[in-house]
Design an enzyme around this catalytic site. Structure first.
Site, PDB file in Angstrom:
ATOM      1  N   LYS A   1       2.015   7.175  -7.459  1.00 43.53           N
ATOM      2  CA  LYS A   1       1.224   6.030  -7.905  1.00 43.53           C
ATOM      3  C   LYS A   1       1.363   5.796  -9.412  1.00 43.53           C
ATOM      4  O   LYS A   1       1.559   4.663  -9.861  1.00 43.53           O
ATOM      5  CB  LYS A   1      -0.247   6.238  -7.531  1.00 43.53           C
ATOM      6  CG  LYS A   1      -0.509   6.219  -6.030  1.00 43.53           C
ATOM      7  CD  LYS A   1      -1.959   6.544  -5.707  1.00 43.53           C
ATOM      8  CE  LYS A   1      -2.207   6.551  -4.214  1.00 43.53           C
ATOM      9  NZ  LYS A   1      -3.597   6.938  -3.863  1.00 43.53           N
TER      10      LYS A   1
ATOM     11  N   ILE B   1      -4.398   1.847   9.291  1.00 44.95           N
ATOM     12  CA  ILE B   1      -4.293   0.660   8.434  1.00 44.95           C
ATOM     13  C   ILE B   1      -3.811  -0.543   9.251  1.00 44.95           C
ATOM     14  O   ILE B   1      -4.379  -1.641   9.161  1.00 44.95           O
ATOM     15  CB  ILE B   1      -3.348   0.929   7.252  1.00 44.95           C
ATOM     16  CG1 ILE B   1      -3.907   2.037   6.361  1.00 44.95           C
ATOM     17  CG2 ILE B   1      -3.141  -0.344   6.432  1.00 44.95           C
ATOM     18  CD1 ILE B   1      -2.955   2.488   5.269  1.00 44.95           C
TER      19      ILE B   1
ATOM     20  N   ASP C   1       1.404  12.477  -4.161  1.00 46.50           N
ATOM     21  CA  ASP C   1       0.960  11.102  -3.913  1.00 46.50           C
ATOM     22  C   ASP C   1       0.455  10.456  -5.196  1.00 46.50           C
ATOM     23  O   ASP C   1       0.761   9.299  -5.489  1.00 46.50           O
ATOM     24  CB  ASP C   1      -0.141  11.103  -2.840  1.00 46.50           C
ATOM     25  CG  ASP C   1      -0.576   9.701  -2.485  1.00 46.50           C
ATOM     26  OD1 ASP C   1       0.263   8.924  -1.982  1.00 46.50           O
ATOM     27  OD2 ASP C   1      -1.757   9.367  -2.722  1.00 46.50           O
TER      28      ASP C   1
END
Length: 815
Positions: free
Chosen positions: A680, A473, A676
């Site tokens: 979120k 990223i 994960d």
């Protein structure tokens, strides 16, 4: 007639002296006189040598020999051998005279202000004499003029006051009888009693102005080492530029508050006689420079920003000040008796307090004197003990254009506020030409850059990025910044300056901006050892305006520093979910800290990578809508796995394929655990207003029990194969009902669950493919037909794009 003045940096070396002579030659066909300062650094050397003598340190003799050698070497390099002897002898005579004075200081251990003025005078006396002889040697009709023979002052040594009536008469008489080009000593004069005096540091400018005024010169040219008066100090503000013209008043205000290009007193004789003052650069003689004259022009709101360091604030307050006549008179008379100059005054309409700014070196003396003057009022608790705050600076915006122009102060204080710069005191005179603010000295460079952007580069904004995390990223983000740099500058008027990059091992800083193409390689090759404490300390010490900390890691350790970063008024942009999915207390703390400090905390990429999920949800809530439910496929990895998991394929093979394509974490179990996805949906739940913790969420872990624990990748896939039949059974059951498996997160009725389920053909999740994410927002306004947000929800490129978008949002906010 023209008067030229050359400063010490202009005549610091023989080569520079020759360059100056070349600059003067075009002027020699008309009436001209030239004023010179001492060779660069000599005045400071003379003070240092005399201090050594005062302390009884014989090293002063060695320093004096070095000073003599410098001047003798200049003569030998610039004057022909056949003419050197007499000139060298005169230089030695002057040095011997100086040596005698210094020996006296050494013996009696005393150096009065009068003696120091005499010692300092040798700098100009030597430089002007040598330059005059060099010019004569080159065929120029030049004559040395010791300004002490014509300038008369009082006996206030160190900063003598000029007797203009006598001085002007003597200058005019001198020039009537001397036709050659006068090479004049700057800085020095003579008192009525015949003693050597000085006109204050940088007084050579003043000397030139005195001669210009007496002779009614057409122009006064001050030659220095910069391209004129700058919009700000170029040593602190890299984007400072030359102001073509300004008024005497503007220049005086700027020079008073720290602009060292011109000595403040220089303006007085020039103003009285309406003589234009040109500021020109010896090192760039072709540049037009700045002209200072009677009227301001060019329509600019302000002409410059200056600063003054080493300032202290004294606060005199108490109920005894209210409505009492004469308090201010007593206060300022007391300071005047102690010869303490007041730089800035601020008093509220309540009359409860008077705040004054003075040079820090006088703070102790001023405090003692004020408390002695008001001893009775302090004893009776009518006035409080005088409060002193040090390590401050004054920043001032100056310009005639501010008169009757609304919004100037708003722009100034908005720029300071957005960069977290606290203002301790404010002052603005009735002329409306100057707005001054007292700030911490540590913030002065940041303040100057923020104000310079606000007033001179208001259409362009520089964002200073500190990037931690140079994996997929982070690397993609740097590439995007490089690709879009020109477009951002031209269309969005944003300049992204990557100041620092770091990974888990190395970090590299460059205040002026790293080369984007080479930044990561340079970090690996040249960077220093990385730890977050060191990174933070360096980032804070740079104290740059419009700073943004970009966290492209998944590290909990990095998020532990978010509060401190926001407290330092540095905005944060991050795809790292750890901070927002930690404790609810920390979640609230980060938001409140950002709000209080005026910093931005953007994390759109926490959910859905580059999809506009969080912003859309917040916009709905801000407009008064209410969330009924949120349903989403929030893992691009798991969606790829279950949309690819079709008849004839084994589940373990699909997971292995996803890992091979880079869709999964290095350990696929991190995706299959559902944690994960839980993070979120927890973030979305909190954004919707629920005070949930991660433990409140029901999470279905797709990692079989025997696949958990410490094992290698090969061991994991080997163990997972044993469960292919279980997953195939779930797929087949869904297919029999013409449904598809989807790993979903659901928020409804204040409860959240994350689990594997099947959806019908009519459900929006049914057609989802690849690594896409999808979110259904059911709100009071979107109840019958929920809002659908769908698109790529995984991958470095889309996540980096979302991070980049957040950075640009901050850029637009600061403009």
């Amino acid at each position: 007639m023209k008067i030229l003045k050359f400063g010490g940096s202009s005549v610091a070396t023989p080569a520079r002296i020759q360059s100056v002579i070349e600059i003067t030659k075009p002027y020699l066909g008309s009436d001209v006189a030239i004023v010179f300062s001492a060779f660069g650094g000599v005045t400071d050397q003379l003070i240092q040598i005399s201090t050594l003598a005062l302390e009884g340190n014989l090293e002063y003799k060695q320093k004096l020999e070095q000073l003599q050698k410098r001047h003798l070497d200049a003569v030998r390099e610039l004057i022909g051998v056949q003419k050197q002897s007499g000139i060298l002898a005169q230089v030695k005579i002057k040095i011997n005279e100086l040596e005698d004075v210094l020996h006296g200081v050494y013996l009696v251990k005393e150096r009065t202000a009068r003696t120091l003025d005499y010692i300092m005078s040798f700098g100009e006396r030597l430089s002007a004499y040598i330059i005059a002889e060099v010019m004569k040697d080159q065929g120029i009709a030049a004559e040395y003029l010791d300004a002490r023979t014509v300038i008369r002052t009082d006996n206030q040594y160190g900063y003598a006051k000029v007797d203009f009536e006598t001085t002007n008469k003597q200058i005019i008489d001198h020039f009537k009888h001397h036709q050659d080009v006068q090479i004049i000593t700057g800085f020095i004069a003579t008192s009525e009693s015949g003693e050597t005096t000085t006109l204050g540091r940088s007084g050579s400018d003043y000397t030139a102005a005195i001669f210009a005024g007496a002779l009614h010169a057409s122009d006064l040219e001050i030659w220095t080492d910069v391209d004129g008066m700058m919009t700000a100090d170029p040593r602190l503000v890299k984007k400072a530029f030359t102001v073509p013209q300004m008024s005497y008043e503007e220049a005086m205000e700027l020079s008073h508050f720290g602009a060292k290009v011109i000595f403040p007193a220089t303006m007085q004789p020039a103003m009285i006689n309406h003589i234009p003052i040109w500021i020109k650069n010896t090192f760039n003689p072709g540049f037009v420079g700045t002209v200072i004259h009677a009227e301001s022009s060019n329509g600019k709101l302000i002409k410059g920003i200056s600063s003054m360091n080493n300032v202290s604030l004294l606060n005199v307050q108490g109920s005894g000040l209210l409505g009492v006549v004469g308090v201010s008179m007593r206060l300022f008379a007391t300071l005047a008796r102690e010869k303490v100059s007041v730089i800035l005054i601020s008093q509220a309409s309540s009359e409860h307090s008077i705040c004054i700014a003075i040079e820090s070196q006088y703070a102790r003396v001023a405090k003692t004197a004020i408390e002695k003057e008001f001893v009775n009022e302090i004893r009776n608790e009518e006035i409080d003990e005088v409060q002193v705050e040090g390590e401050l600076s004054i920043v001032a915006v100056v310009g005639d254009g501010m008169k009757h122009s609304p919004g100037t102060s708003g722009r100034m204080f908005a720029a300071l506020g957005k960069n977290g710069i606290n203002v301790a005191a404010i002052a603005q005179g009735s002329s409306e030409r100057n707005i001054s603010a007292v700030v911490k000295q540590a913030d002065v460079a940041k303040a100057l850059n923020a104000l310079h952007e606000a007033f001179f580069l208001s259409d362009r904004k520089v964002l200073n990025l500190f990037l931690v995390g140079t994996g997929l990223i982070g690397t993609a983000l740097i590439n995007m910044i490089e690709e879009q740099f020109a477009k951002l500058a031209s269309e969005n008027l944003l300049e992204v300056n990557v100041v620092a990059v770091a990974n888990s091992k190395k970090m590299l800083f460059d205040e002026n901006g790293l080369s984007l193409k080479k930044s990561i390689n340079d970090m690996k090759e040249k960077g220093e050892a990385m730890n977050m404490y060191s990174f933070m300390a360096k980032m804070f010490s740079l104290n740059l305006p419009n700073s943004i900390f970009v966290d492209c890691t998944s590290s909990q350790e990095v998020t532990d520093f978010y509060e401190a970063i926001l407290t330092a008024n540095i905005s944060i942009v991050t795809p790292n979910k750890k901070a927002n999915s930690g404790s609810h207390e920390k979640y609230r703390l980060l938001r409140s800290t950002a709000f209080k400090r005026g910093a931005k905390f953007f994390y759109e990429t926490n959910v859905g990578a580059g999809l506009p999920v969080i912003n859309t949800l917040n916009d709905l809530l801000l407009s008064g809508d209410k969330v009924i439910s949120i349903e989403g496929v929030l893992s691009g990895t798991l969606n790829y796995i279950f949309s690819t998991f079709t008849e004839g394929k084994k589940f373990s093979e699909v997971v292995k394929e996803a890992k091979a394509k880079g869709y999964t974490e290095p350990d696929p179990r991190d995706d299959l655990s559902g944690l994960d996805v839980a993070r979120k949906i927890l973030i979305l739940s909190r954004e919707a207003g629920l005070s949930l913790e991660l433990a409140d969420i029901h999470i279905q872990n797709l990692v079989p029990a025997d696949c958990q624990g410490d094992m290698s990748g090969d061991q994991f896939f080997s163990a997972l194969q044993k469960h292919d039949a279980e997953f195939e059974k779930l797929r087949a059951q869904a297919a029999a009902k013409k449904e598809k498996l989807r790993y979903k997160a659901v928020l409804c009725d204040g409860k959240v669950k994350v689990e594997l389920g099947s959806v019908t053909e009519q459900h929006p999740f049914y057609s989802l493919s690849g690594s896409d994410n999808i979110i259904l927002l059911t709100t009071e306004r979107y109840q019958e037909r929920p809002m659908v947000i769908r698109g790529p929800g995984a991958g470095a490129a889309v996540t980096a794009a979302g991070v980049f978008a957040d950075i640009i949002r901050i850029g637009h906010y600061t403009k």
